[in-house]
Design an enzyme around this catalytic site. Structure first.
Site, PDB file in Angstrom:
ATOM      1  N   SER A   1       2.072   2.464  -2.714  1.00  0.00           N
ATOM      2  CA  SER A   1       1.504   3.457  -1.803  1.00  0.00           C
ATOM      3  C   SER A   1       0.536   2.793  -0.832  1.00  0.00           C
ATOM      4  CB  SER A   1       0.758   4.525  -2.605  1.00  0.00           C
ATOM      5  OG  SER A   1      -0.461   3.977  -3.075  1.00  0.00           O
ATOM      6  N   LYS A   2       0.161   3.587   0.163  1.00  0.00           N
ATOM      7  CA  LYS A   2      -0.800   3.131   1.156  1.00  0.00           C
ATOM      8  C   LYS A   2      -2.089   2.701   0.446  1.00  0.00           C
ATOM      9  CE  LYS A   2      -2.127   6.285   4.218  1.00  0.00           C
ATOM     10  NZ  LYS A   2      -1.884   7.378   5.169  1.00  0.00           N
ATOM     11  N   ARG A   3      -2.450   3.473  -0.571  1.00  0.00           N
ATOM     12  CA  ARG A   3      -3.687   3.180  -1.297  1.00  0.00           C
ATOM     13  C   ARG A   3      -3.639   1.834  -2.022  1.00  0.00           C
ATOM     14  NH1 ARG A   3      -3.383   7.879  -3.906  1.00  0.00           N
ATOM     15  NH2 ARG A   3      -2.843   8.964  -1.996  1.00  0.00           N
TER      16      ARG A   3
ATOM     17  N   GLY B   1      -2.191  -0.788  -0.948  1.00  0.00           N
ATOM     18  CA  GLY B   1      -2.476  -1.784   0.090  1.00  0.00           C
ATOM     19  C   GLY B   1      -3.968  -1.915   0.309  1.00  0.00           C
TER      20      GLY B   1
END
Ligand code: GLU
Length: 497
Positions: free
Chosen positions: A265-267, A269
């Site tokens: 997920s973006k998180r 990253g």
């Protein structure tokens, strides 16, 4: 397979395209090109609530950066356009009505309150979240429960309504997935999905089937998260009478978190410090801005869940097209590995001709306030190329060739300094003032003088490097000295004498 191979990448413009999306586009593109077919970009923008300004442009730019160029797209056009679903709105209703006529779908006039009431009424321990399905549909306000006259009257008076698919009971809905093989779904677990919304816009399910049909799509590669939707699509292809020409589906395994379980997920990253977008998006740095080369990024993505059956890991886009074989896509999810991404980039930087790398490196130098001509930069780049992992590393590796290092690791000089050092460097500069200035003679004389003065080579070599470079890094120190020239070497060393 023939020229009739047509794949589409069908993102919804609801935000930035992340790694997983780019990989789906890449695999679709590779499969299409391997079979001399077409790769189509279709923008699925029927959900106006989730529409994000700029997302379509971002998707297009990301594909361009990666070299994944569509044959047909909203920008480019093509024989099956328009390529934005919002512009195809007029197409969908007739198909939904055809389904109603044939008994595969129905009009539903339920209000929000009706739906809420249904969920409350049918809620039980065995059915904690009731759906609009075989159990509930006959208690609702729809053309299955109303008389034909009532339904016509409601339609004629423009009563807000949707069209829902009527999912059959007790059926096993099957299809053959290119990656997972035979897949069967129990129809009793599916709900009567909305096909056409009250605003006359199709939902994803209807639009995707109609457009894959109208655009003559032969194969669909998409993320595993769409697997639960597939049985609805299979039913629609059948109910619309197109069963025999339904595309072959391939549901791609997920890209997983580097640590732990679940989808990247973006998180993740943010938490682990790597980009998840190809280009910067919404304040998040992209791979491009981080200093990745597009071909290294693409190669890294292709290797996430695919290999050619050999140990080889390096493939140009042309090689990927040539070698891409969908039977070699892994069934299991692929753990994302940022270290591996860095490895790919370093390899690509190393293997490229310095001249090919030059424009990107020049951009980095300019950003750092180091404007130099190509003629000045190219020889230096050749010397340090293999030391660059990400493009901005070029600044650290190259700046001291053009200016005195500002950030000098003086510890390494002073820690070892003695009067004998000062004598050695003074003698060295004295001698170097009158020799043939090339790295061979610099090295020979450096060693001779050290020997004559009974200095260990290492003890004088390391401080020498730090004085020139600023730290304990860089290519051969005599290569550097040769490039700098006598006056510059003298200036940098004299500072410490
Ligand atoms: N619009 C869907 C998405 O955003 C497409 C899914 C599919 O490929 O069928 O991914």
């Amino acid at each position: 397979m023939s020229d009739n191979v047509r794949l589409r990448f069908a993102p919804s413009p609801t935000g930035g395209l992340h790694l997983g999306g780019v990989r789906t586009a890449l695999f679709s593109y590779l499969f299409a090109k391997h079979h001399h077919g077409a790769f189509v970009l279709r923008i699925e923008d029927t959900d106006r609530n989730r529409f994000v300004e700029g997302a379509e442009e971002y998707i297009t730019n990301s594909l361009v950066w990666c070299g994944i160029v569509p044959d047909e797209s909203p920008e480019k056009g093509g024989d099956y356009g328009p390529y934005r679903q919002s512009e195809r709105k007029a197409n969908y209703r007739q198909y939904a009505e055809q389904l109603v006529e044939n008994g595969y779908a129905y009009y539903a006039f339920d209000t929000k309150e009706d739906l809420e009431k249904m969920r409350a009424d049918f809620k039980s321990d065995t059915n904690p979240s009731p759906q609009y399905d075989k159990t509930t549909r006959m208690s609702m306000n729809n053309s299955l429960t109303l008389s034909a006259e009532e339904t016509t009257k409601l339609l004629d008076t423009n009563t807000p309504h949707v069209i829902r698919i009527k999912v059959p009971e007790n059926e096993s809905i099957r299809f053959n997935d290119m990656i997972r093989g035979d897949i069967a779904n129990d129809s009793n677990l599916l709900d009567d999905k909305v096909l056409l919304k009250a605003d006359n816009m199709p939902t994803y399910h209807l639009a995707v089937v109609i457009d894959d049909y109208l655009m003559k799509i032969s194969h669909v590669f998409r993320g595993e998260e769409w697997l639960p939707s597939a049985p609805i699509h299979v039913l629609l292809w059948k109910y619309l009478g197109w069963e025999d020409i339904a595309p072959q589906w391939a549901h791609l395994p997920l890209i997983l978190k580097p640590d732990g379980k679940g989808k990247l997920s973006k998180r993740d990253g943010e938490r682990l410090g790597f980009p998840v977008f190809p280009l910067s998006w919404d304040g998040h740095e992209g791979y491009k801005e981080r200093g990745f080369l597009a071909d290294a990024f693409v190669n890294m993505l292709a290797a996430l869940g695919w290999n050619d059956g050999t140990e080889n890991e390096m493939f140009s886009l042309a090689e990927l097209i040539e070698k891409f074989d969908s039977t070699r896509i892994n069934k299991a999810g692929a753990k994302f590995n940022y270290e591996k991404a860095l490895w790919y980039n370093a390899e690509y930087v190393k293997q490229k001709e310095a001249a090919e790398l030059l424009p990107a490196v020049q951009l980095e130098l300019k950003k750092a306030g180091l404007a130099k001509s190509d003629e000045e930069v190219l020889p230096v780049l050749k010397m340090v190329q293999e030391r660059i992992t990400l493009l901005p590393d070029a600044v650290k590796e190259m700046h001291y060739f053009f200016q005195q290092p500002t950030d000098v690791d003086e510890q390494s000089i002073q820690g070892k300094w003695s009067d004998a050092h000062a004598t050695f460097y003074a003698a060295l500069l004295d001698h170097w003032g009158s020799i043939d200035w090339n790295k061979e003679s610099l090295e020979t004389t450096f060693k001779e003088i050290a020997k004559a003065q009974e200095m260990k080579i290492g003890a004088v070599m390391l401080p020498f490097r730090v004085m020139l470079v600023g730290g304990k890094f860089g290519p051969g120190v005599f290569d550097i000295a040769q490039f700098l020239g006598f006056e510059e070497v003298k200036a940098r060393v004299s500072k410490y004498l």
